[in-house]
Design a protein around this motif. Structure first.
Motif, mmCIF file in Angstrom:
data_model
loop_
_atom_site.group_PDB
_atom_site.id
_atom_site.type_symbol
_atom_site.label_atom_id
_atom_site.label_comp_id
_atom_site.label_asym_id
_atom_site.label_seq_id
_atom_site.Cartn_x
_atom_site.Cartn_y
_atom_site.Cartn_z
ATOM 1 N N LYS A 1 -5.658 -1.604 5.728
ATOM 2 C CA LYS A 1 -5.078 -0.700 4.722
ATOM 3 C C LYS A 1 -5.251 -1.266 3.323
ATOM 4 O O LYS A 1 -5.516 -0.538 2.366
ATOM 5 N N ASP B 1 0.964 4.099 -2.860
ATOM 6 C CA ASP B 1 0.771 5.531 -2.604
ATOM 7 C C ASP B 1 1.919 6.372 -3.165
ATOM 8 O O ASP B 1 1.739 7.558 -3.471
ATOM 9 N N VAL C 1 0.835 -1.205 0.000
ATOM 10 C CA VAL C 1 0.000 0.000 0.000
ATOM 11 C C VAL C 1 0.871 1.257 0.000
ATOM 12 O O VAL C 1 0.601 2.224 -0.737
ATOM 13 N N CYS D 1 -7.353 0.308 0.101
ATOM 14 C CA CYS D 1 -6.744 0.458 -1.221
ATOM 15 C C CYS D 1 -7.604 -0.220 -2.286
ATOM 16 O O CYS D 1 -7.789 0.313 -3.386
ATOM 17 N N ASP E 1 -10.625 1.912 -3.037
ATOM 18 C CA ASP E 1 -10.216 2.978 -3.961
ATOM 19 C C ASP E 1 -10.118 2.439 -5.389
ATOM 20 O O ASP E 1 -10.384 3.146 -6.366
#
Length: 528
Positions: free
Chosen positions: A289, A265, A261, A293, A296
């Protein structure tokens, strides 16, 4: 009276009873008679075979006699004592065996000795194993590699690394030999930073089978590999990032997900194939996390990548994710259609159940479902609707199509759930009945069970059995010499298409691809 007195004069059944009794009692007093029968057989194959078994049983409890027999001039007794010493781990036999091995010139006898020493696993035999690391016989060499790995002989590490480097030479990389395989396994046994780092460095080996062996070895080592894999992901090329993400997903450690992750990013997953691999890995691991992700990732527009996202979320359904996804699917736009198709194609029944509660989302999902030509998928969601119950679900069940059976069969192998879903959707849309497999071994099982296929689709890199090995086995199977085989590769793996063509691949598809591209290729190789 000794048990074996006048043995040769007895009836066949009596001889059998006597030898069975000796095998059970393991009386050392019977050794002289058994050894005489071994050296001077009675001539009946069944009895002579039982003599060997009885002698083996008695020797298993008489280490001193075994060690003495190691130097017996009779080859049969000598070989039997070597095997018994190894089978029962007689440590006092290690020294004599090592001495014999040092001057043995017969490859078959040397192999027997080294196998026995390997099973005894006495550190004192380490120099002997090292001395044969350059032997011309690959099986003798591999036996020594395996033994030194088990003994964790750190002085052999550089030799193992050199073997792996040499295996990528232009005249060698097309074949994965047994010594390369054993060298990888030996290196993985140390679990030191330098050996782990070296295996990670070789993750994108030129040979697909070696890649699979390295992947399996790193996966087996587990959490200790995560820091090196994350470093490779951050600093490596596209191929390395894809393979590192795959292994991190197989290892399923939380720190691996957090690292992916973080790399995501930082913009280190801009390549579509890398992003696909990261989503697949995050779905396997399932940290908070990672799920964020993936949520998203619901905005992805590429169909295959979106399937990876949905497939990952299907494993970790939670209220927050369902709320976000419901709003997106109910929105009645292009992305809503993509998401609904992804839920259906990946057979995400848990997500379907959660999303269906909202009428708008439910309608979008049903619109995608009624377009499916896959009877298994339709039956799976029919069962979900039946469990949901109510008039709305009953009406939607009536909307489901009745798909006609087909005589055209296709086999697809890929360790990625979302890729299998893509293949399945494409094949059923073209009128094939699809048979799916998570690796080459499962795929070949279908063939061994009598499956006759009009086309085969396989990934290149898979665990257990990779695509290259599968293609080789298929092409050597009577009746499959000319069956079209399509291999799926990543962009940079296209450099290995020559290797795959030699193995018997008919055509290639490069990831990421649109469904229409694979459809066209299937029609091309099957004649429409």
């Amino acid at each position: 009276m000794a048990t074996l007195d006048a043995f040769r004069d007895k009836e066949f059944l009596d001889q059998i009873m006597i030898l069975n009794e000796i095998s059970g009692n393991k009386d050392a007093g019977d050794l002289p008679g058994l050894i005489d029968l071994l050296k001077n057989p009675v001539g009946d194959t069944s009895i002579d075979y039982m003599v060997v078994n009885a002698l083996n049983a008695v020797l298993s409890s008489n280490e001193a006699t075994v060690i003495k027999g190691l130097s017996d001039p009779h080859p049969g007794l000598r070989t039997l004592c070597i095997r018994v010493a190894g089978e029962h781990g007689f440590r006092n036999a290690a020294g004599p065996l090592a001495d014999i091995a040092a001057s043995e010139t017969d490859p078959d006898q040397l192999m027997e000795i080294l196998n026995a020493l390997a099973r005894i696993a006495a550190p004192s035999a380490t120099p002997i194993f090292r001395s044969y690391l350059d032997h011309e016989d690959p099986f003798i060499k591999s036996t020594c590699i395996e033994a030194l790995g088990r003994l964790k002989d750190e002085d052999s590490i550089d030799s193992f690394k050199a073997m792996l480097v040499d295996s990528e030479a232009p005249d060698r990389y097309e074949i994965c030999d047994i010594t390369t395989w054993k060298a990888v396994e030996a290196l993985s046994s140390f679990e030191r930073d330098d050996t782990i780092g070296f295996l990670v460095e070789k993750l994108h080996h030129k040979n697909p089978t070696v890649r699979r062996i390295i992947t399996d070895a790193l996966t087996s080592m587990g959490k200790s590999t995560v820091p090196m894999l994350l470093n490779a992901f951050e600093t490596g090329d596209t191929d390395t990032r894809i393979l590192a993400a795959n292994v991190l997903g197989f290892v399923r450690d939380r720190s691996g997900a957090d690292g992916l992750v973080a790399a995501f990013d930082k913009g280190q997953a801009d390549d579509a194939n890398v992003r696909y691999a990261v989503y697949e890995a995050l779905g396997r691991i399932g940290t908070m996390k990672g799920i964020i992700c993936l949520v998203d990732g619901l905005r992805e527009t590429d169909e295959l990548i979106l399937m990876a996202v949905v497939g990952g979320l299907e494993r970790h359904v939670n209220p927050g994710m369902v709320s976000t996804m419901t709003a997106m699917v109910a929105q009645a736009d292009d992305q809503s259609d993509r998401l609904a198709k992804a839920v259906i194609a990946t057979r995400a029944t848990t997500l379907f159940d959660a999303l269906y509660e909202n009428a708008g989302a439910g309608d979008a999902l049903m619109d995608a479902l009624v377009q499916s030509r896959d009877p298994e998928i339709i039956d799976a969601f029919r069962a979900v609707l039946a469990d949901i119950g109510g008039s709305r679900a009953e009406e939607d069940i009536l909307r489901l199509p009745q798909v006609e059976s087909t005589t055209r069969l296709a086999l697809a192998a890929d360790d990625s759930r979302s890729m299998c879903a893509m293949h399945r959707a494409i094949l059923t849309d073209l009128g094939f009945e699809p048979f799916m497999a998570a690796n080459g071994e499962e795929a070949y099982d279908h063939i061994e069970q009598g499956g006759r296929f009009d086309v085969i689709i396989t990934d290149m890199n898979m665990p257990v059995m990779d695509g290259m090995e599968l293609v080789g086995k298929v092409r050597n199977t009577p009746g499959f010499e000319d069956v079209p085989i399509i291999m799926v590769t990543t962009e940079s793996e296209a450099s290995q298409q020559s290797l795959a063509s030699k193995a018997g691949v008919t055509a290639f598809i490069t990831k990421p691809f649109k469904p229409e591209t694979l459809k066209a290729k299937i029609l091309e190789v099957t004649g429409g």
